[in-house]
Design a protein around this motif. Structure first.
Motif, PDB file in Angstrom:
ATOM      1  N   GLU A  77      23.075 -58.725  18.950  1.00 58.29           N
ATOM      2  CA  GLU A  77      23.403 -59.195  17.597  1.00 58.29           C
ATOM      3  C   GLU A  77      23.841 -60.651  17.568  1.00 58.29           C
ATOM      4  N   GLN A  78      24.256 -61.197  18.692  1.00 65.65           N
ATOM      5  CA  GLN A  78      24.797 -62.561  18.723  1.00 65.65           C
ATOM      6  C   GLN A  78      23.818 -63.585  19.301  1.00 65.65           C
ATOM      7  N   LEU A  79      22.567 -63.152  19.480  1.00 66.52           N
ATOM      8  CA  LEU A  79      21.640 -64.003  20.223  1.00 66.52           C
ATOM      9  C   LEU A  79      21.128 -65.222  19.460  1.00 66.52           C
ATOM     10  N   SER A  80      21.197 -65.218  18.131  1.00 63.82           N
ATOM     11  CA  SER A  80      20.640 -66.360  17.394  1.00 63.82           C
ATOM     12  C   SER A  80      21.334 -67.657  17.788  1.00 63.82           C
ATOM     13  N   SER A  81      22.659 -67.613  17.980  1.00 63.80           N
ATOM     14  CA  SER A  81      23.395 -68.809  18.400  1.00 63.80           C
ATOM     15  C   SER A  81      22.971 -69.239  19.802  1.00 63.80           C
ATOM     16  N   TRP A  82      22.735 -68.249  20.656  1.00 63.16           N
ATOM     17  CA  TRP A  82      22.332 -68.581  22.034  1.00 63.16           C
ATOM     18  C   TRP A  82      20.962 -69.259  22.059  1.00 63.16           C
ATOM     19  N   TRP A  83      20.002 -68.750  21.241  1.00 67.54           N
ATOM     20  CA  TRP A  83      18.679 -69.382  21.230  1.00 67.54           C
ATOM     21  C   TRP A  83      18.769 -70.825  20.750  1.00 67.54           C
ATOM     22  N   GLN A  84      19.689 -71.116  19.844  1.00 70.08           N
ATOM     23  CA  GLN A  84      19.884 -72.505  19.415  1.00 70.08           C
ATOM     24  C   GLN A  84      20.360 -73.365  20.579  1.00 70.08           C
ATOM     25  N   PHE A  85      21.272 -72.801  21.376  1.00 67.28           N
ATOM     26  CA  PHE A  85      21.752 -73.523  22.548  1.00 67.28           C
ATOM     27  C   PHE A  85      20.618 -73.762  23.553  1.00 67.28           C
ATOM     28  N   VAL A  86      19.791 -72.740  23.787  1.00 66.80           N
ATOM     29  CA  VAL A  86      18.645 -72.879  24.689  1.00 66.80           C
ATOM     30  C   VAL A  86      17.727 -73.983  24.182  1.00 66.80           C
ATOM     31  N   ASP A  87      17.492 -74.000  22.883  1.00 60.54           N
ATOM     32  CA  ASP A  87      16.612 -75.008  22.296  1.00 60.54           C
ATOM     33  C   ASP A  87      17.177 -76.416  22.497  1.00 60.54           C
ATOM     34  N   ARG A  88      18.495 -76.565  22.383  1.00 59.94           N
ATOM     35  CA  ARG A  88      19.101 -77.890  22.593  1.00 59.94           C
ATOM     36  C   ARG A  88      18.953 -78.323  24.047  1.00 59.94           C
ATOM     37  N   GLN A  89      19.090 -77.375  24.977  1.00 55.37           N
ATOM     38  CA  GLN A  89      18.891 -77.712  26.389  1.00 55.37           C
ATOM     39  C   GLN A  89      17.466 -78.212  26.637  1.00 55.37           C
ATOM     40  N   ILE A  90      16.500 -77.548  26.027  1.00 54.28           N
ATOM     41  CA  ILE A  90      15.099 -77.967  26.186  1.00 54.28           C
ATOM     42  C   ILE A  90      14.892 -79.353  25.586  1.00 54.28           C
ATOM     43  N   SER A  91      15.555 -79.630  24.460  1.00 59.19           N
ATOM     44  CA  SER A  91      15.456 -80.955  23.834  1.00 59.19           C
ATOM     45  C   SER A  91      15.948 -82.048  24.774  1.00 59.19           C
ATOM     46  N   ARG A  92      16.861 -81.709  25.659  1.00 62.66           N
ATOM     47  CA  ARG A  92      17.386 -82.668  26.623  1.00 62.66           C
ATOM     48  C   ARG A  92      16.542 -82.742  27.899  1.00 62.66           C
ATOM     49  N   GLY A  93      15.401 -82.063  27.875  1.00 65.34           N
ATOM     50  CA  GLY A  93      14.489 -82.159  28.998  1.00 65.34           C
ATOM     51  C   GLY A  93      14.589 -81.043  30.004  1.00 65.34           C
TER      52      GLY A  93
ATOM     53  N   VAL B 213      13.084 -74.296  40.769  1.00 69.21           N
ATOM     54  CA  VAL B 213      12.814 -75.332  39.767  1.00 69.21           C
ATOM     55  C   VAL B 213      14.126 -76.043  39.452  1.00 69.21           C
ATOM     56  N   PRO B 214      14.391 -77.187  40.082  1.00 69.11           N
ATOM     57  CA  PRO B 214      15.666 -77.889  39.882  1.00 69.11           C
ATOM     58  C   PRO B 214      15.932 -78.263  38.430  1.00 69.11           C
ATOM     59  N   ASN B 215      14.868 -78.383  37.611  1.00 69.32           N
ATOM     60  CA  ASN B 215      15.047 -78.802  36.229  1.00 69.32           C
ATOM     61  C   ASN B 215      15.466 -77.661  35.311  1.00 69.32           C
ATOM     62  N   ALA B 216      15.387 -76.410  35.788  1.00 69.92           N
ATOM     63  CA  ALA B 216      15.760 -75.263  34.955  1.00 69.92           C
ATOM     64  C   ALA B 216      17.275 -75.145  34.890  1.00 69.92           C
ATOM     65  N   SER B 217      17.811 -75.082  33.673  1.00 67.02           N
ATOM     66  CA  SER B 217      19.269 -75.066  33.509  1.00 67.02           C
ATOM     67  C   SER B 217      19.791 -73.828  32.793  1.00 67.02           C
ATOM     68  N   VAL B 218      18.908 -73.030  32.172  1.00 66.49           N
ATOM     69  CA  VAL B 218      19.367 -71.897  31.369  1.00 66.49           C
ATOM     70  C   VAL B 218      18.587 -70.644  31.746  1.00 66.49           C
ATOM     71  N   ILE B 219      19.306 -69.531  31.877  1.00 66.08           N
ATOM     72  CA  ILE B 219      18.645 -68.239  32.063  1.00 66.08           C
ATOM     73  C   ILE B 219      19.299 -67.207  31.157  1.00 66.08           C
ATOM     74  N   THR B 220      18.472 -66.461  30.431  1.00 64.59           N
ATOM     75  CA  THR B 220      18.922 -65.387  29.552  1.00 64.59           C
ATOM     76  C   THR B 220      18.423 -64.070  30.139  1.00 64.59           C
ATOM     77  N   ILE B 221      19.326 -63.146  30.424  1.00 63.46           N
ATOM     78  CA  ILE B 221      18.955 -61.864  31.038  1.00 63.46           C
ATOM     79  C   ILE B 221      19.196 -60.765  30.003  1.00 63.46           C
ATOM     80  N   LEU B 222      18.124 -60.262  29.413  1.00 65.21           N
ATOM     81  CA  LEU B 222      18.226 -59.237  28.383  1.00 65.21           C
ATOM     82  C   LEU B 222      18.463 -57.869  29.004  1.00 65.21           C
ATOM     83  N   ASP B 223      19.241 -57.039  28.318  1.00 70.48           N
ATOM     84  CA  ASP B 223      19.581 -55.701  28.819  1.00 70.48           C
ATOM     85  C   ASP B 223      20.062 -55.777  30.264  1.00 70.48           C
ATOM     86  N   ALA B 224      21.001 -56.688  30.494  1.00 75.03           N
ATOM     87  CA  ALA B 224      21.461 -56.984  31.856  1.00 75.03           C
ATOM     88  C   ALA B 224      22.115 -55.783  32.519  1.00 75.03           C
TER      89      ALA B 224
END
Length: 745
Positions: free
Chosen positions: A462-478, A603-614
């Motif tokens: 239920e709280q994932l929409s905020s997280w996807w925004q954060f992921v998107d900002r990380q991608i914007s930073r390369g 992949v040294p450039n990868a900074s975010v990982i989301t693990i669903l149904d962890a």
């Protein structure tokens, strides 16, 4: 006519139906428990022991006391409570005076079990009421069936439908005295004394008919130690056999050569890395093949130690091979070696299944001629077409992704090289002493200074929409991101989750640092709570999150403007490698995958990982997935998303995952929570599972068994002493095939 001894032996190894007290019908039920021969029944041990409840009169009753008493059924009553539960009450007159009311909830079938006037032996915990004494859910049996010594601990056996404890006790009272005399002692008297255990016949009797709880525990200790001793002796025999039968090239580690290699690596070693290097130097200086496991947490620097071993091998005129689980990781290893050895005469070759035929043929010729010194590859190294001129060292990276037989093939089909396996999954000590018991172990616990860190968060769907925004900002930073789902696709009939799973789900995980979000404000702004769009993720009704479903929903929703790739185990090998390569080269922003990315990609450039149904994954696996980020200079962010209805114990596991990034601590906790069977399957070890001993509870016994096995081989290297004959034969029967042991002793 057969002698009496022969007849008894036939009972021991013949069909269990022939054993006194069993018969055809009970044999059919026993078969469901794996009991088919007389000896199987003899070694069907209790799963627990019920401490004796003293036989008491009403005048001796006390509140909360657990007792047994003899009594006569007076009356039977049934009713349904306001909450809808069925309640059965049986009034019993205690022998010698007084009454006790026996109560069962939702067991209506019991009403047919009792009649007024029945004589019962009742055992349970007393509760005082206003009118009389009461026992809830007590155990009862006909008074005539009470065991001979009711003040002794009562063995509780595994059962199946149609087979009761009373029937098990009756069978064993008749069978054990007949069968136990045919059992031969496998442990010599000197070993019994060393281990401080009873003889086999006494132990069997003490397990099935214990005079005390201490006697039962001593008997079980004997069988646990015997099982662990047989295992450790098999591993010691395998090691001794290997060391005596094979020779490896000696790679002299002179001080000058040591300094030159360290200079070539271009990094200062940590104390743990230096210790591991010293272990390897000593091993490779001997003519006995090194057989070492190098384990350490993600990012601890195992690869640097492995490179040292390869350069030591090459400096002594031999070839070294490094086998990686994926083409992408193999290419990364090869590029690192080529970069470190750019101004040297050392030639590095990369062999994988995707090589064009012409290049492959040329490389194979160069390997065979000894023109390539370091050969990095995937399972292509196992091909019959690969011939080394002078192979001196084999290194297998991420060893648990290769079967035991695959690893052994590369070693056994060539001259015997030194052998080093790497494990980024910290292995609990007891597992290392069993599944890898024939290996020496080096451990790297500390990480090199200056490495990026990973921040771990827990949240819900239920709280994932905020997280996807954060992921998107990380991608914007390369940066780049992983999204992990436990299943490949959502199906009408639930498919087995990929690799490790836990249980179903009841309680929701409480949101953690996602709400507070203070850590995420540096360098990113706070994650604000927003309502998750209904199209963002699969509904809980569709089962566990799937890679395919998540890929489609992210591509159509929160990350529609990003470059997404999909990876799972059912893709053809060339497609898997293509997707991994695209992500490694930065051609994809987000990789949606199953747990196939647990290892084999860096992949040294990868900074975010989301693990669903962890909560469906084990702690060790979660930790490995977290290790996919912060592999370069960028801070990593890992978000573990709980299933809707996550059970409370899984909530605790996820909390532990968030609390620590120490892989060794998590591995030990994983072992306690899930057991060795889940943590390390026999398909990878090739070893039969333990029947009595428990690797979580019996660590001290394992240490003692290991020491004893080594003492046996030290005192009798050829295992020729007659007193060890039965023990050796038992070892060969149990592990000879899986460990390829010769028929020694």
């Amino acid at each position: 006519m057969p002698t009496e001894s022969a007849q008894q032996s036939q009972l021991l190894f013949g069909p269990v139906a022939r054993v006194p007290g069993v018969g055809a019908e009970r044999a059919r039920l026993l078969a469901k428990l794996g009991v088919r021969r007389g000896i199987d029944l003899l070694f069907l041990f209790p799963r627990s022991f019920q401490e004796p409840a003293p036989l008491a009169r009403a005048s001796e009753f006390v509140e909360g006391g657990r007792v047994s008493f003899l009594g006569t059924v007076l009356d039977i009553g049934q009713r349904v409570t306001q909450s809808g539960k069925h309640l059965l009450g049986v009034q019993v007159a205690v022998e010698g005076g007084g009454n006790v009311r026996l109560v069962w909830f939702n067991q209506a079938f019991r009403a047919e079990m009792y009649r007024p006037g029945d004589q019962l032996l009742v055992t349970g915990v007393l509760k005082s009421t206003v009118l009389n004494w009461e026992m809830v859910q007590p155990q009862t049996r006909p008074a005539a069936d009470q065991p001979p010594a009711s003040n002794h601990p009562l063995p509780i056996y595994p059962l199946t439908e149609g087979l009761k404890q009373s029937a098990m006790h009756q069978m064993l009272r008749q069978a054990v005295p007949v069968l136990v005399e045919q059992i031969e002692e496998a442990l010599p008297e000197i070993i019994q004394q060393r281990l401080n255990v009873p003889g086999i016949r006494q132990a069997i009797n003490d397990v099935h008919f214990p005079a005390s709880l201490a006697a039962a525990q001593a008997a079980l200790r004997r069988f646990k130690l015997q099982e662990l001793l047989v295992l450790q002796l098999a591993l010691a025999m395998q090691r001794s056999q290997r060391e005596q039968a094979t020779r490896a090239p000696q790679c002299e580690p002179s001080g000058k050569l040591h300094a030159r290699i360290l200079n070539r690596l271009g990094h200062s070693l940590t104390a743990d890395q230096s210790s591991a290097v010293e272990d390897i130097r000593q091993d490779m200086a001997r003519a006995i093949p090194m057989n070492r496991l190098l384990q350490g947490d993600v990012g601890c620097g195992k690869t640097l130690v492995a490179q040292y071993a390869m350069l030591l091998c090459v400096a002594n005129g031999h070839q070294a091979a490094l086998m990686a689980p994926t083409e992408v990781l193999a290419r990364q290893h090869a590029e690192t070696l080529q970069r470190n050895l750019a101004r040297s005469r050392v030639q590095v070759g990369l062999l994988h299944g995707g090589l064009p035929r012409g290049q492959r043929t040329k490389l194979l010729e160069q390997i065979s001629a000894g023109q390539v010194n370091l050969i990095v590859g995937t399972q292509a190294l196992l091909s019959e077409q690969v011939h080394f001129q002078r192979l001196g060292l084999v290194i297998v990276d991420e060893q648990h992704k290769f079967g035991v037989l695959q690893r052994a093939r590369l070693r056994s089909e060539q001259l015997q090289p030194h052998y080093l396996i790497l494990s980024a999954t910290p292995i609990p000590r007891t597992i290392a002493m069993t599944a890898f018991g024939d290996l020496d172990v080096s451990i790297i616990r500390t990480r090199p200074p200056g490495q990026a860190t990973v921040r771990t968060y827990l949240t819900t769907h239920e709280q994932l929409s905020s997280w996807w925004q954060f992921v998107d900002r990380q991608i914007s930073r390369g940066r780049q991101a992983y999204v992990i789902a436990p299943r490949i696709a959502t199906a009408a009939v639930p498919e087995p989750p990929v690799q490790e799973t836990i249980s179903a789900f009841v309680d929701e995980v409480q949101p953690s640092a996602i709400n507070a979000s203070s850590e995420l404000e540096q360098p990113d702004s706070a994650i604000k709570q927003q309502q998750m769009p209904t199209t963002s993720l699969p509904s809980v009704r569709e089962g566990a999150a799937s890679a395919k479903g998540t890929f489609e929903l992210l591509r159509a929703g929160p990350l529609a403007h990003r470059r997404l790739g999909l990876l799972h185990g059912r893709l053809p090998p060339h497609e898997k490698e293509a997707v991994l390569d695209q992500f490694a080269r930065g051609q994809l922003d987000v990789l949606v995958a199953t747990t196939v990315v647990e290892v084999g990609i860096d992949v040294p450039n990868a900074s975010v990982i989301t693990i669903l149904d962890a909560d469906r994954l084990g702690l060790s696996q979660l930790h490995q997935l977290r290790g996919r980020v912060a592999r370069g200079r960028f801070t990593g962010y890992a978000c573990a998303v709980a299933s809707v209805g996550c059970q409370s114990q899984d909530n605790e596991r996820l909390a532990a995952f968030q609390k620590t990034d120490n892989g060794f601590e998590l591995a030990e906790l994983d072992l306690k929570l899930r057991g060795p069977g889940d943590l390390l399957g026999t398909s990878q070890t090739g070893m039969p599972s333990l029947r009595v001993a428990n690797l979580v509870e019996d660590t001290e016994l394992l240490d003692l068994a290991r020491e004893t096995a080594r003492e046996i081989l030290k005192s009798d290297p050829q295992l020729a002493q007659p007193e060890f004959t039965r023990l050796i034969h038992q070892t060969l029967r149990r592990y000879g095939k899986s460990l390829e042991l010769g028929d020694v002793g």
